[in-house]
Design a protein around this motif. Structure first.
Motif, PDB file in Angstrom:
ATOM      1  N   SER A 101      -4.889  -2.446  -5.776  1.00  9.12           N
ATOM      2  CA  SER A 101      -4.477  -1.163  -6.348  1.00  9.12           C
ATOM      3  C   SER A 101      -4.523  -0.131  -5.225  1.00  9.12           C
ATOM      4  O   SER A 101      -4.454  -0.476  -4.055  1.00  9.12           O
ATOM      5  N   GLY A 102      -4.638   1.118  -5.576  1.00 10.35           N
ATOM      6  CA  GLY A 102      -4.704   2.154  -4.546  1.00 10.35           C
ATOM      7  C   GLY A 102      -3.342   2.523  -3.986  1.00 10.35           C
ATOM      8  O   GLY A 102      -3.250   3.169  -2.951  1.00 10.35           O
ATOM      9  N   LEU A 103      -2.262   2.102  -4.658  1.00  9.03           N
ATOM     10  CA  LEU A 103      -0.907   2.382  -4.179  1.00  9.03           C
ATOM     11  C   LEU A 103      -0.280   3.419  -5.100  1.00  9.03           C
ATOM     12  O   LEU A 103      -0.010   3.129  -6.269  1.00  9.03           O
ATOM     13  N   ASN A 104      -0.054   4.615  -4.602  1.00  7.20           N
ATOM     14  CA  ASN A 104       0.535   5.680  -5.412  1.00  7.20           C
ATOM     15  C   ASN A 104       1.921   6.028  -4.880  1.00  7.20           C
ATOM     16  O   ASN A 104       2.061   6.740  -3.892  1.00  7.20           O
ATOM     17  N   VAL A 105       2.927   5.512  -5.553  1.00  7.80           N
ATOM     18  CA  VAL A 105       4.303   5.669  -5.092  1.00  7.80           C
ATOM     19  C   VAL A 105       4.713   7.142  -5.071  1.00  7.80           C
ATOM     20  O   VAL A 105       5.487   7.575  -4.206  1.00  7.80           O
ATOM     21  N   SER A 106       4.158   7.934  -5.977  1.00  6.37           N
ATOM     22  CA  SER A 106       4.562   9.345  -6.066  1.00  6.37           C
ATOM     23  C   SER A 106       4.106  10.172  -4.870  1.00  6.37           C
ATOM     24  O   SER A 106       4.643  11.243  -4.612  1.00  6.37           O
ATOM     25  N   ALA A 107       3.098   9.705  -4.172  1.00  4.91           N
ATOM     26  CA  ALA A 107       2.584  10.468  -3.033  1.00  4.91           C
ATOM     27  C   ALA A 107       3.228  10.036  -1.716  1.00  4.91           C
ATOM     28  O   ALA A 107       2.828  10.490  -0.646  1.00  4.91           O
ATOM     29  N   CYS A 108       4.220   9.158  -1.787  1.00  9.12           N
ATOM     30  CA  CYS A 108       4.847   8.676  -0.552  1.00  9.12           C
ATOM     31  C   CYS A 108       5.583   9.819   0.144  1.00  9.12           C
ATOM     32  O   CYS A 108       6.440  10.468  -0.456  1.00  9.12           O
ATOM     33  N   PRO A 109       5.289  10.084   1.405  1.00  8.56           N
ATOM     34  CA  PRO A 109       5.960  11.175   2.112  1.00  8.56           C
ATOM     35  C   PRO A 109       7.447  10.852   2.328  1.00  8.56           C
ATOM     36  O   PRO A 109       7.808   9.687   2.470  1.00  8.56           O
ATOM     37  N   GLU A 110       8.264  11.898   2.378  1.00  3.32           N
ATOM     38  CA  GLU A 110       9.687  11.738   2.674  1.00  3.32           C
ATOM     39  C   GLU A 110       9.840  10.972   3.987  1.00  3.32           C
ATOM     40  O   GLU A 110       9.125  11.238   4.951  1.00  3.32           O
ATOM     41  N   GLY A 111      10.757  10.040   4.005  1.00  2.00           N
ATOM     42  CA  GLY A 111      11.016   9.299   5.241  1.00  2.00           C
ATOM     43  C   GLY A 111      10.207   8.016   5.352  1.00  2.00           C
ATOM     44  O   GLY A 111      10.442   7.205   6.245  1.00  2.00           O
ATOM     45  N   GLN A 112       9.219   7.847   4.449  1.00  2.00           N
ATOM     46  CA  GLN A 112       8.352   6.657   4.521  1.00  2.00           C
ATOM     47  C   GLN A 112       8.680   5.639   3.433  1.00  2.00           C
ATOM     48  O   GLN A 112       7.930   4.690   3.215  1.00  2.00           O
ATOM     49  N   GLU A 113       9.796   5.838   2.760  1.00  2.00           N
ATOM     50  CA  GLU A 113      10.132   4.998   1.615  1.00  2.00           C
ATOM     51  C   GLU A 113      10.230   3.519   2.012  1.00  2.00           C
ATOM     52  O   GLU A 113       9.699   2.645   1.329  1.00  2.00           O
ATOM     53  N   ASP A 114      10.942   3.252   3.112  1.00  2.00           N
ATOM     54  CA  ASP A 114      11.113   1.853   3.529  1.00  2.00           C
ATOM     55  C   ASP A 114       9.757   1.201   3.833  1.00  2.00           C
ATOM     56  O   ASP A 114       9.520   0.048   3.473  1.00  2.00           O
ATOM     57  N   ASN A 115       8.902   1.954   4.498  1.00  3.58           N
ATOM     58  CA  ASN A 115       7.582   1.397   4.823  1.00  3.58           C
ATOM     59  C   ASN A 115       6.769   1.128   3.563  1.00  3.58           C
ATOM     60  O   ASN A 115       6.044   0.142   3.483  1.00  3.58           O
ATOM     61  N   PHE A 116       6.894   2.012   2.574  1.00  6.98           N
ATOM     62  CA  PHE A 116       6.145   1.805   1.335  1.00  6.98           C
ATOM     63  C   PHE A 116       6.624   0.540   0.620  1.00  6.98           C
ATOM     64  O   PHE A 116       5.821  -0.278   0.168  1.00  6.98           O
ATOM     65  N   VAL A 117       7.942   0.385   0.566  1.00  2.00           N
ATOM     66  CA  VAL A 117       8.498  -0.814  -0.088  1.00  2.00           C
ATOM     67  C   VAL A 117       8.059  -2.067   0.681  1.00  2.00           C
ATOM     68  O   VAL A 117       7.648  -3.068   0.085  1.00  2.00           O
ATOM     69  N   THR A 118       8.136  -1.999   2.000  1.00  5.68           N
ATOM     70  CA  THR A 118       7.705  -3.136   2.829  1.00  5.68           C
ATOM     71  C   THR A 118       6.246  -3.481   2.555  1.00  5.68           C
ATOM     72  O   THR A 118       5.882  -4.654   2.418  1.00  5.68           O
ATOM     73  N   LEU A 119       5.436  -2.456   2.450  1.00  2.79           N
ATOM     74  CA  LEU A 119       4.014  -2.679   2.210  1.00  2.79           C
ATOM     75  C   LEU A 119       3.781  -3.422   0.887  1.00  2.79           C
ATOM     76  O   LEU A 119       3.058  -4.420   0.847  1.00  2.79           O
ATOM     77  N   VAL A 120       4.419  -2.949  -0.171  1.00  2.00           N
ATOM     78  CA  VAL A 120       4.228  -3.598  -1.476  1.00  2.00           C
ATOM     79  C   VAL A 120       4.725  -5.047  -1.406  1.00  2.00           C
ATOM     80  O   VAL A 120       4.083  -5.964  -1.927  1.00  2.00           O
ATOM     81  N   ARG A 121       5.826  -5.230  -0.713  1.00  2.01           N
ATOM     82  CA  ARG A 121       6.377  -6.593  -0.584  1.00  2.01           C
ATOM     83  C   ARG A 121       5.396  -7.503   0.156  1.00  2.01           C
ATOM     84  O   ARG A 121       5.132  -8.632  -0.260  1.00  2.01           O
ATOM     85  N   LEU A 122       4.821  -7.012   1.245  1.00  2.32           N
ATOM     86  CA  LEU A 122       3.877  -7.826   2.033  1.00  2.32           C
ATOM     87  C   LEU A 122       2.657  -8.212   1.197  1.00  2.32           C
ATOM     88  O   LEU A 122       2.182  -9.353   1.252  1.00  2.32           O
ATOM     89  N   LEU A 123       2.164  -7.266   0.429  1.00  2.00           N
ATOM     90  CA  LEU A 123       0.967  -7.526  -0.377  1.00  2.00           C
ATOM     91  C   LEU A 123       1.270  -8.557  -1.457  1.00  2.00           C
ATOM     92  O   LEU A 123       0.503  -9.497  -1.672  1.00  2.00           O
ATOM     93  N   ALA A 124       2.395  -8.373  -2.128  1.00  2.00           N
ATOM     94  CA  ALA A 124       2.738  -9.280  -3.226  1.00  2.00           C
ATOM     95  C   ALA A 124       3.082 -10.666  -2.697  1.00  2.00           C
ATOM     96  O   ALA A 124       2.623 -11.683  -3.228  1.00  2.00           O
ATOM     97  N   LYS A 125       3.876 -10.720  -1.641  1.00  2.00           N
ATOM     98  CA  LYS A 125       4.259 -12.031  -1.092  1.00  2.00           C
ATOM     99  C   LYS A 125       3.065 -12.743  -0.484  1.00  2.00           C
ATOM    100  O   LYS A 125       3.036 -13.970  -0.410  1.00  2.00           O
ATOM    101  N   GLY A 126       2.084 -11.971  -0.031  1.00  2.12           N
ATOM    102  CA  GLY A 126       0.872 -12.570   0.525  1.00  2.12           C
ATOM    103  C   GLY A 126      -0.012 -13.176  -0.547  1.00  2.12           C
ATOM    104  O   GLY A 126      -0.988 -13.848  -0.242  1.00  2.12           O
ATOM    105  N   GLY A 127       0.281 -12.900  -1.805  1.00  4.01           N
ATOM    106  CA  GLY A 127      -0.472 -13.534  -2.882  1.00  4.01           C
ATOM    107  C   GLY A 127      -1.322 -12.601  -3.716  1.00  4.01           C
ATOM    108  O   GLY A 127      -2.049 -13.049  -4.596  1.00  4.01           O
ATOM    109  N   LEU A 128      -1.255 -11.299  -3.469  1.00  2.00           N
ATOM    110  CA  LEU A 128      -2.057 -10.376  -4.277  1.00  2.00           C
ATOM    111  C   LEU A 128      -1.239  -9.884  -5.473  1.00  2.00           C
ATOM    112  O   LEU A 128      -0.017  -9.771  -5.410  1.00  2.00           O
ATOM    113  N   THR A 129      -1.932  -9.628  -6.557  1.00  3.18           N
ATOM    114  CA  THR A 129      -1.293  -9.109  -7.766  1.00  3.18           C
ATOM    115  C   THR A 129      -1.343  -7.587  -7.688  1.00  3.18           C
ATOM    116  O   THR A 129      -2.423  -7.009  -7.551  1.00  3.18           O
ATOM    117  N   VAL A 130      -0.171  -6.956  -7.766  1.00  2.02           N
ATOM    118  CA  VAL A 130      -0.082  -5.529  -7.429  1.00  2.02           C
ATOM    119  C   VAL A 130      -0.156  -4.649  -8.679  1.00  2.02           C
ATOM    120  O   VAL A 130       0.581  -4.845  -9.644  1.00  2.02           O
TER     121      VAL A 130
END
Lengths: 272, 127
Positions: A101-130
């Motif tokens: 947990s600890g992922l707040n999509v609403s607080a993502c700064p402008e310009g960081q959208e791709d990194n946020f999506v990448t982060l969620v993808r890495l966590l989920a693909k790595g085997g964690l339940t998001v």
């Protein structure tokens, strides 16, 4: 800068961070807290004040690049992806046992959208339940992340009336974004909407959203979704320096919220 | 390996022991059972010399990678000395809980406080 990772045996979170570093070709040194206990124990004692423990002990991996110490797989990956820019939207995970947990999509700064999506993808693909959180802002990015299909639980937190959003969240809430966020959360298989008795800092220190303000927040939600039967949960946010609110103390919140949303229920924070 | 509970000291149900040091003060430490349960100790937060604790409250925190455990003081008293060696080598608590791994030395308030024998303590932990 040389990177050191302190890991635990068979630690899924450690493997995710290692895989990311490997993929990027970044060199690092690892020490296992059991096998290399002399090194780890010395490091722990020297840096104990910067090291976090969750209810099951020290959270691994611990990441150290000589400048910062980071723990928590989400926080470490966010740091590796974009330095400290994602700190506002990626905080410590409170969930254990394969969840993150600890992922707040609403607080993502402008310009960081791709990194946020990448982060969620890495966590989920790595085997964690998001578990993903949002507060009604950035419905566009929320939709983008949910469309990827990696989010198991979606929590929409109504943190107060719109007028308090700049103070509590540091940004304005638009009615349209809120409306879209509610639609997206309701459509999610495990979507949950909470009206929070938020704890926040104002000029004089820590304070809390009042029952009347929670009632205003509920009215705002009703205006956005036009559905008095929208199921919402009321939960208190705990914070240092503020008295914890038990169920009894949440009853005034419930009655104020119910004047707009009749199915509001008090919910105890969950532990995994 | 079988756990060891020497008879030359008294015990407290919360897994600490107290042994008279010869000058009226008592050395306090954790039992073999406690160190075994904790696993590898990585840090010990010891109290200040001069601080006072009542029987049954925590006088120190013992950390392993998996758990933080309070050290429940077996006798009320004032801390006269702490085991400085533990700041660099907390693992002494694991390797020698009744000797070099002692935690604090206290000047007790009241020698009539209840404190149990090795045999009584072993009954509690095997129950």
């Amino acid at each position: 800068m040389s990177i050191t990772l302190y890991t635990a045996p068979d630690c899924l979170r450690c493997k995710i961070v290692k895989a990311f570093l490997d993929e990027r070709g970044q060199e690092y040194t690892t020490f296992d807290f059991k096998e290399d206990k002399d090194i780890f124990n010395k490091y722990y004692r020297a840096n104990r004040s910067s090291i976090y423990r969750n209810p099951e002990g020290v959270e691994f991996p611990i990441f150290d690049d000589g400048q910062v110490i980071k723990q928590g797989t989400g926080e470490i990956l966010a740091y590796l992806l974009s330095g400290r820019v994602l700190e506002a939207c990626v905080t410590r995970s409170e969930l254990l046992h394969g969840w993150i947990s600890g992922l707040n999509v609403s607080a993502c700064p402008e310009g960081q959208e791709d990194n946020f999506v990448t982060l969620v993808r890495l966590l989920a693909k790595g085997g964690l339940t998001v578990e993903l959180h949002a507060d009604g802002r950035r419905a566009d990015l929320l939709k983008r992340v949910l469309d990827e299909g990696f989010v198991t639980r979606m929590v929409l937190d109504i943190i107060g009336p719109a007028a308090l959003y700049p103070v509590i969240a540091g940004g304005e809430l638009s009615a349209e974004d809120l409306k879209q966020s509610i639609v997206l959360t309701r459509a999610h298989v495990d979507g949950l909407i909470r009206v929070l008795a938020s704890a926040y800092a104002n000029g004089d220190g820590m304070t809390r959203v009042t029952p009347a303000e929670a009632g205003e927040a509920a009215k705002m939600v009703l205006d956005a979704c036009s559905d008095r039967m929208l199921p919402v949960f009321i939960e208190a946010q705990q914070a240092d320096g503020l008295e914890a609110l038990e169920n009894q103390a949440l009853l005034p919140y419930r009655s104020k919220v119910r004047s707009s949303l009749v199915k509001a229920e008090i919910r105890k924070p969950e532990a995994h | 390996m079988a756990l060891n509970f020497p008879d030359d000291r008294r015990y407290h149900a919360e897994h600490l022991w107290a042994k008279e040091a010869g000058d009226g003060s008592f050395v306090i430490g954790i039992t073999d059972f406690a160190q075994d349960q904790l696993g590898e100790v990585i840090f010990i937060d010891l109290p200040e010399v001069g601080s006072h604790f009542d029987q049954g409250v925590s006088c120190a925190e013992i950390e392993s990678a998996k758990v933080v455990s309070p050290a429940i003081i077996p006798l009320s008293g004032m801390v006269a000395e702490v085991n400085e060696a533990l700041s660099d080598t907390p693992e002494l608590v694991n390797s020698d809980p009744y000797g070099a791994g002692w935690l604090v030395r206290i000047k007790p308030d009241d020698l009539s406080e209840a404190i149990i024998t090795a045999a009584e303590y072993q009954k509690i932990i095997s129950a």
